[in-house]
Structures are given as structure tokens and as C-alpha cells.
Design a protein around this motif. Structure first.
Motif, PDB file in Angstrom:
ATOM      1  N   LEU A  84       0.847  -1.184   0.000  1.00  0.00           N
ATOM      2  CA  LEU A  84       0.000   0.000   0.000  1.00  0.00           C
ATOM      3  C   LEU A  84       0.885   1.238   0.000  1.00  0.00           C
ATOM      4  O   LEU A  84       1.906   1.283   0.687  1.00  0.00           O
ATOM      5  N   ASP A 299     -10.607   3.828  -1.872  1.00  0.00           N
ATOM      6  CA  ASP A 299     -10.907   3.242  -0.570  1.00  0.00           C
ATOM      7  C   ASP A 299     -11.812   2.023  -0.702  1.00  0.00           C
ATOM      8  O   ASP A 299     -11.651   1.031   0.016  1.00  0.00           O
ATOM      9  N   GLU A 302      -9.574  -0.906  -1.888  1.00  0.00           N
ATOM     10  CA  GLU A 302      -8.682  -1.391  -0.840  1.00  0.00           C
ATOM     11  C   GLU A 302      -9.445  -2.168   0.223  1.00  0.00           C
ATOM     12  O   GLU A 302      -8.970  -3.201   0.714  1.00  0.00           O
ATOM     13  N   GLU A 303     -10.620  -1.675   0.585  1.00  0.00           N
ATOM     14  CA  GLU A 303     -11.427  -2.358   1.593  1.00  0.00           C
ATOM     15  C   GLU A 303     -11.860  -3.735   1.096  1.00  0.00           C
ATOM     16  O   GLU A 303     -12.018  -4.677   1.886  1.00  0.00           O
ATOM     17  N   LEU A 307      -5.866  -4.879  -5.178  1.00  0.00           N
ATOM     18  CA  LEU A 307      -4.606  -4.143  -5.213  1.00  0.00           C
ATOM     19  C   LEU A 307      -4.804  -2.877  -6.032  1.00  0.00           C
ATOM     20  O   LEU A 307      -4.967  -2.926  -7.252  1.00  0.00           O
ATOM     21  N   SER A 310      -1.784   3.820  -5.787  1.00  0.00           N
ATOM     22  CA  SER A 310      -2.157   5.126  -5.232  1.00  0.00           C
ATOM     23  C   SER A 310      -0.909   5.907  -4.919  1.00  0.00           C
ATOM     24  O   SER A 310       0.200   5.365  -4.909  1.00  0.00           O
ATOM     25  N   CYS A 320      -2.991   6.899  -9.211  1.00  0.00           N
ATOM     26  CA  CYS A 320      -4.112   5.960  -9.058  1.00  0.00           C
ATOM     27  C   CYS A 320      -4.946   5.825 -10.310  1.00  0.00           C
ATOM     28  O   CYS A 320      -6.020   5.210 -10.288  1.00  0.00           O
TER      29      CYS A 320
END
Length: 361
Positions: A84, A299, A302-303, A307, A310, A320
Motif C-alpha cells: 500500500l 478506498d 482497498e477495503e 490491489l 495510489s 491511481c
């Protein structure tokens, strides 16, 4: 045969021996910070600043080109097997003798990277780095009178400036819930004792939020000062409005950690569809999740465990950018609707679902 040709031939032989890996893969294991490698850094220490913030000391690789006080760096961190990327202000001076850099991170609720760096990162950990960037910096000719107006972790880029310069007349107004929540508090009070800083602390748990109508009482000559402000969006919105109303916007410089966003349904002229959200399908991974119309697609992905590349997370670096293959999205900054078409790219950090949509991740 020339020496260059010999080296090229030797390298090709090494590639044959190490297949399917490359010789550079083995060099990465032995010397990950070497010149010519992907830019990395090694965490050497993590120093707590408050209960929720810590300063991370990083030894950058040989490709590091340095920074200007106030700039930030993108850091790639492996968390639970997923890399990340986040951006953090550099808090070390530009002339630190040992060549190390520091970032000071405040853990935020549900922040996967910030909580990892503050509470779980250990010396020896390798991280990916980009070169420093950002224009929230002091001018070449330092102003005679400066005001720093900060709140929470918004103090971090300003601390880099304070540690790097010899400003003669500096006032800082800093907001934090309680005295123990003020990052760098001991160092700031040391600067006060040395006569290098006038500090005004606003403790919001007891004093309430900073009312800019009080600013003239706290800093009578604020309008004469070149001002750098960094903090939550609500504070910066109020600051920008206050400076504009008093005819001094050219003396104000702001840094936002998140983009300013319009309210759901504002802008774009698309009413309900713009704010309604919808099912987001990540076509490469086959995952699909329901999303509201206000959460950035970055978001959302990612949640969901997708992958997602960003960088700055505020629409500046374009790290991104992702193809939009179906449906429509809404720009959280302007309310503008973008519909899918061949070759259409979107910034997932500042775009939300405007109905069902597919993105290529």
C-alpha cells in the motif's frame, strides 16, 4: 572485445544461470539500497511522539535526491501481504548529517498504513520510496514575518520548515484536543524558550474549535504575515474564506491531506444519480462490492482487498489512474460526472460511484 562488451556478455551469462530470476533480484537481497536499484529505504527506528503518533527514521537508498523542507514522500509499505502506498510529510531537516530522513505519522481510525507504521513497524523493515515532491515550501527569499497555522498532523510539514530554517519572526497557532496530543510539543516549547518561536496552543477539548474571529486577539498582525496553513479540510476552508474576506489571499499557502469535496448532489447537475452510488465491479479480479456516492473508489477497492495503485490520495500525482470500462463516476471535488467510453481514465482517489460501474482492477 571492449570492457563494456565483456560486462554485457558476463551479465547475460548470469541471467542464464539465475533464470527465472534476474541477477538484480539476488543483488536486491544483498544490497537493496544500492545505486541503480528501485528506490527503497530501510526503517532504522520508530520514536513515539504521542499516544497516536510516531516518527519513523528511514535510511533512503543511494538514488535518493533529497528534499525541500515542507515536501512529502510517497512510501510503499507491505501490510498483510499487500503493498500500500501513502504520502507523508518529511519532518527532518534537509541537511541532516547522517543522510537519514524522517516522517511523522499519526495513526487514524481504520488507517491500515498509519497504524502499521505507528504501532507495528520495526527497525530493519524495507519500504519503497518515491522522490520527494510538493510545493508547500518556503520561498527562496525567506519572509520577514511568518505565521504557521496548523491542526493535528498538519504540523508535520511545518516542523520540517522550522527545523530547516533560521526565520527571525515566527508565530505558530496549533490546534490539538489536549496538551498531550500536540506532536513535537517538547521541541516546540524548547524553541519558545530559545526565543525562536511564539507558540499559541488551542486545546479543542476545552477551548473548542479555533474561531478565526479570535485570530486578531491571538496574533494581532496576522494579516501582515506570510502564512502557511495545514490541517483538516474544515479548518482550511475557513482559513481560505477568512483570508479572502480580509483581502490577503496572496499571503496564504495551504496544504490539504485530502481534497476539498463538494456535497453529495452538488455540481454536475445530475441530482440523485450523482450521489446514489452503486455496485462497483473490479473487472480484473472479478470482485464486486456496493459503494455509496461519497467514498473514493480507491478506498472501496482497498477495503475489498483489490490491489489499488495510489500516491497522494488527493488528485495531484495521478498515481491511481485506472480505466473506467462501464458505468459512471463522480468527481468528489467538482461533482462532475464521467461516463465510460474507450480510453477513459479516472482518478480513483477523487472519484466515487455514480451508479453501477466497472473499473479495470
Amino acid at each position: 572485445m571492449t570492457s563494456a562488451a565483456l560486462r554485457s556478455r558476463a551479465w547475460k551469462l548470469l541471467e542464464m544461470v539465475t533464470t527465472p530470476l534476474l541477477p538484480s533480484d539476488y543483488l536486491d537481497l544483498v544490497s537493496p539500497l544500492r545505486a541503480g536499484a528501485d528506490l527503497r529505504g530501510r526503517i532504522e527506528a520508530v520514536h513515539p511522539e504521542t499516544g497516536a503518533a510516531a516518527t519513523v527514521v528511514i535510511r533512503p537508498g543511494r538514488g535518493w535526491r533529497g528534499h525541500v523542507a515542507g515536501q512529502y514522500v510517497r512510501i510503499g509499505v507491505d501490510v498483510d501481504g499487500v503493498r500500500l502506498w501513502r504520502s507523508y510529510s518529511i519532518t527532518s531537516p534537509t541537511n541532516r548529517r547522517d543522510g537519514r530522513i524522517t516522517v511523522t505519522v499519526k495513526a487514524v481510525p481504520d488507517g491500515r498504513v498509519s497504524n502499521h507504521l505507528v504501532h507495528r513497524a520495526t527497525p530493519g523493515t524495507l519500504v519503497q520510496l518515491d522522490q520527494a515532491t510538493g510545493d508547500f515550501v518556503l520561498p527562496g527569499a525567506e519572509p520577514a514575518k511568518v505565521l504557521f497555522l496548523t491542526a493535528g498532523s498538519g504540523i508535520t510539514p511545518v516542523m520540517g520548515m522550522l527545523r530547516d530554517t533560521g526565520l527571525d519572526d515566527v508565530v505558530m497557532v496549533h490546534c490539538a484536543p489536549r496538551p498531550q496530543d500536540v506532536i513535537f510539543r517538547d521541541e516546540l516549547h524548547g524553541l519558545v524558550a530559545e526565543g525562536k518561536l511564539r507558540l499559541v496552543e488551542v486545546h479543542t477539548d476545552t477551548d473548542g474549535r479555533l474561531d478565526l474571529a479570535r485570530l486578531s486577539g491571538l496574533v494581532p498582525d496576522w494579516a501582515e504575515r506570510e502564512t502557511w496553513a495545514c490541517g483538516p479540510g474544515g479548518l482550511l476552508d475557513a482559513v481560505e474564506e477568512h483570508w479572502a474576506e480580509h483581502g490577503a489571499p496572496e499571503r496564504l499557502h495551504t496544504e490539504r491531506f485530502r481534497p476539498a469535496t463538494v456535497l453529495t448532489g452538488d455540481g454536475g447537475g445530475d441530482g440523485g444519480r450523482a450521489g446514489g452510488g452503486g455496485t462497483v465491479r473490479f473487472s480484473t479480479t472479478g470482485k464486486a462490492v456496493d459503494a455509496d456516492g461519497t467514498t473514493p473508489l480507491l478506498d472501496v477497492g482497498e477495503e475489498a482487498g483489490v490491489l489499488m495503485p495510489s500516491g497522494c490520495r488527493m488528485g495531484i500525482c495521478f498515481g491511481c489512474v485506472t480505466p473506467l470500462t462501464a458505468g459512471a463516476v463522480r468527481d468528489l471535488r467538482t461533482g462532475e460526472i464521467t461516463e465510460a467510453a474507450p480510453g477513459v481514465l479516472i482518478q480513483t482517489c477523487v472519484s466515487a460511484a455514480a451508479g453501477p460501474c466497472d473499473i479495470e482492477r
